[in-house]
Design an enzyme around this catalytic site. Structure first.
Site, mmCIF file in Angstrom:
data_model
loop_
_atom_site.group_PDB
_atom_site.id
_atom_site.type_symbol
_atom_site.label_atom_id
_atom_site.label_comp_id
_atom_site.label_asym_id
_atom_site.label_seq_id
_atom_site.Cartn_x
_atom_site.Cartn_y
_atom_site.Cartn_z
ATOM 1 N N HIS A 270 4.033 1.845 -8.545
ATOM 2 C CA HIS A 270 3.808 0.497 -9.082
ATOM 3 C C HIS A 270 3.742 0.611 -10.605
ATOM 4 O O HIS A 270 2.783 1.154 -11.158
ATOM 5 C CB HIS A 270 2.498 -0.044 -8.501
ATOM 6 C CG HIS A 270 2.070 -1.365 -9.044
ATOM 7 N ND1 HIS A 270 0.863 -1.949 -8.717
ATOM 8 C CD2 HIS A 270 2.667 -2.241 -9.902
ATOM 9 C CE1 HIS A 270 0.738 -3.104 -9.333
ATOM 10 N NE2 HIS A 270 1.822 -3.296 -10.071
ATOM 11 N N PHE B 198 -7.174 -2.614 -13.069
ATOM 12 C CA PHE B 198 -8.385 -1.857 -12.757
ATOM 13 C C PHE B 198 -8.633 -1.843 -11.257
ATOM 14 O O PHE B 198 -8.553 -2.894 -10.600
ATOM 15 C CB PHE B 198 -9.602 -2.454 -13.476
ATOM 16 C CG PHE B 198 -9.519 -2.382 -14.974
ATOM 17 C CD1 PHE B 198 -9.926 -1.240 -15.659
ATOM 18 C CD2 PHE B 198 -8.997 -3.443 -15.702
ATOM 19 C CE1 PHE B 198 -9.824 -1.175 -17.040
ATOM 20 C CE2 PHE B 198 -8.896 -3.380 -17.087
ATOM 21 C CZ PHE B 198 -9.314 -2.248 -17.757
ATOM 22 N N ASP C 211 -0.176 4.039 -9.105
ATOM 23 C CA ASP C 211 -0.117 3.106 -10.230
ATOM 24 C C ASP C 211 0.194 3.850 -11.521
ATOM 25 O O ASP C 211 -0.431 4.872 -11.822
ATOM 26 C CB ASP C 211 -1.455 2.380 -10.392
ATOM 27 C CG ASP C 211 -1.753 1.444 -9.236
ATOM 28 O OD1 ASP C 211 -0.868 0.663 -8.863
ATOM 29 O OD2 ASP C 211 -2.877 1.504 -8.695
ATOM 30 N N MET D 283 2.958 -0.759 -13.996
ATOM 31 C CA MET D 283 2.258 -1.780 -14.785
ATOM 32 C C MET D 283 2.497 -1.437 -16.252
ATOM 33 O O MET D 283 1.597 -0.997 -16.970
ATOM 34 C CB MET D 283 0.757 -1.783 -14.466
ATOM 35 C CG MET D 283 0.428 -2.113 -13.040
ATOM 36 S SD MET D 283 -1.361 -2.264 -12.794
ATOM 37 C CE MET D 283 -1.525 -1.479 -11.206
ATOM 38 N N HIS E 215 0.386 4.972 -2.574
ATOM 39 C CA HIS E 215 0.637 4.046 -3.679
ATOM 40 C C HIS E 215 0.150 4.686 -4.974
ATOM 41 O O HIS E 215 -1.010 5.106 -5.074
ATOM 42 C CB HIS E 215 -0.137 2.752 -3.404
ATOM 43 C CG HIS E 215 0.086 1.666 -4.401
ATOM 44 N ND1 HIS E 215 1.111 0.750 -4.303
ATOM 45 C CD2 HIS E 215 -0.610 1.325 -5.517
ATOM 46 C CE1 HIS E 215 1.035 -0.105 -5.312
ATOM 47 N NE2 HIS E 215 0.006 0.230 -6.064
ATOM 48 N N SER F 4 -4.224 3.754 -2.313
ATOM 49 C CA SER F 4 -3.953 3.839 -3.743
ATOM 50 C C SER F 4 -4.644 5.066 -4.318
ATOM 51 O O SER F 4 -5.872 5.205 -4.234
ATOM 52 C CB SER F 4 -4.464 2.589 -4.460
ATOM 53 O OG SER F 4 -4.366 2.741 -5.863
ATOM 54 N N MET G 64 0.150 2.955 -15.486
ATOM 55 C CA MET G 64 -0.261 1.959 -16.487
ATOM 56 C C MET G 64 -0.078 2.544 -17.885
ATOM 57 O O MET G 64 -0.413 3.707 -18.115
ATOM 58 C CB MET G 64 -1.732 1.574 -16.286
ATOM 59 C CG MET G 64 -2.109 1.211 -14.869
ATOM 60 S SD MET G 64 -3.868 0.786 -14.750
ATOM 61 C CE MET G 64 -4.128 0.932 -12.979
#
Length: 242
Positions: free
Chosen positions: A65, A142, A33, A67, A31, A6, A35
């Site tokens: 991903h 987080f 993220d 979010m 990966h 990640s 957000m």
């Protein structure tokens, strides 16, 4: 087994150097993220990171991903910027089936994400259509949280659902996973492990060697368990490896 480091664990000023080390350590799947500060109480990364990673590392498989609220608004942008896999939380949209179709029609693998507080049964209407399921083993938002041990039971439930529905989606484990729990997840059929500070980042041997040793260790466990996952098959198809 796919080791998917990640990028949320990278230093903002050392990310390129760390990514170079990952690749030397055998990583070919990362990966990312995204957000938005609404679905989760954090903002991370800017959308432009996907395009930047694709440009610098054209052969990497990029797993994004989301979010975010309204994840359907991000599909075109992620396709244009070069994402290969795109997942969203099942409670972030009212139209999961439509979103799965949209992601797949855009040429990306579609994944759904389930949080620790949500029953596995919520996935039942979707597993016949998705390419992968992301099982969160921490509450999202987080990096650095410890792995929730009861997630192993939830993984067993997910495998049971997979068998009962005769489906073939991949299973990704995301959140606080260490090497001990990585081994347990592999034995239970997980194929993608989102690695972080408990597995490859910040290890004494350095990121390159940690990635290489982690991959070797998990593949050995996978073989001993007699489990052959779909992850390697998907990567082979992408890279035209026979």
């Amino acid at each position: 087994m796919i080791n998917a480091p990640s990028l949320a664990n990278c230093g903002l000023f050392t990310m390129a150097e760390e990514m170079d080390g990952m690749i030397r350590g055998g990583v070919n799947f990362v990966h990312i993220d995204i957000m938005d500060g609404h679905y989760v109480p954090n903002i991370f990364f800017p959308l432009s990171i996907v395009q930047a990673v694709r440009k610098r590392y054209p052969n990497l498989t990029i797993d994004v991903h989301l979010m975010v609220t309204n994840p359907e608004d991000y599909v075109d942008r992620m396709r244009e910027d070069g994402a290969d896999y795109l997942s969203f939380h099942i409670d972030s949209t009212r139209f999961s089936r439509r979103l799965i179709d949209s992601i797949q029609q855009s040429g990306m693998k579609a994944g759904v994400v389930i949080n620790p507080s949500q029953p596995i049964s919520l996935l039942e209407p979707l597993v016949r259509f998705v390419d992968y399921v992301v099982l969160m083993t921490v509450e999202p938002g987080f990096a650095g949280q410890p792995f929730m041990h009861d997630a192993l039971e939830r993984l067993d439930e997910l495998q049971k659902l997979k068998k009962e529905t005769d489906t073939h989606f991949m299973i990704s484990i995301d959140g606080g996973i260490d090497r001990e729990h990585s081994a347990e997840c592999m034995k239970r059929g997980a194929e993608i492990l989102v690695s972080g500070i408990y597995t490859v980042f910040g290890q004494p041997e350095g990121l390159e060697k940690a990635c290489a040793s982690y991959q070797k260790e998990m593949e050995t466990i996978q073989k001993e368990a007699g489990f052959i996952g779909l992850g390697a098959i998907c990567l082979c198809e992408k890279e035209n490896i026979s």
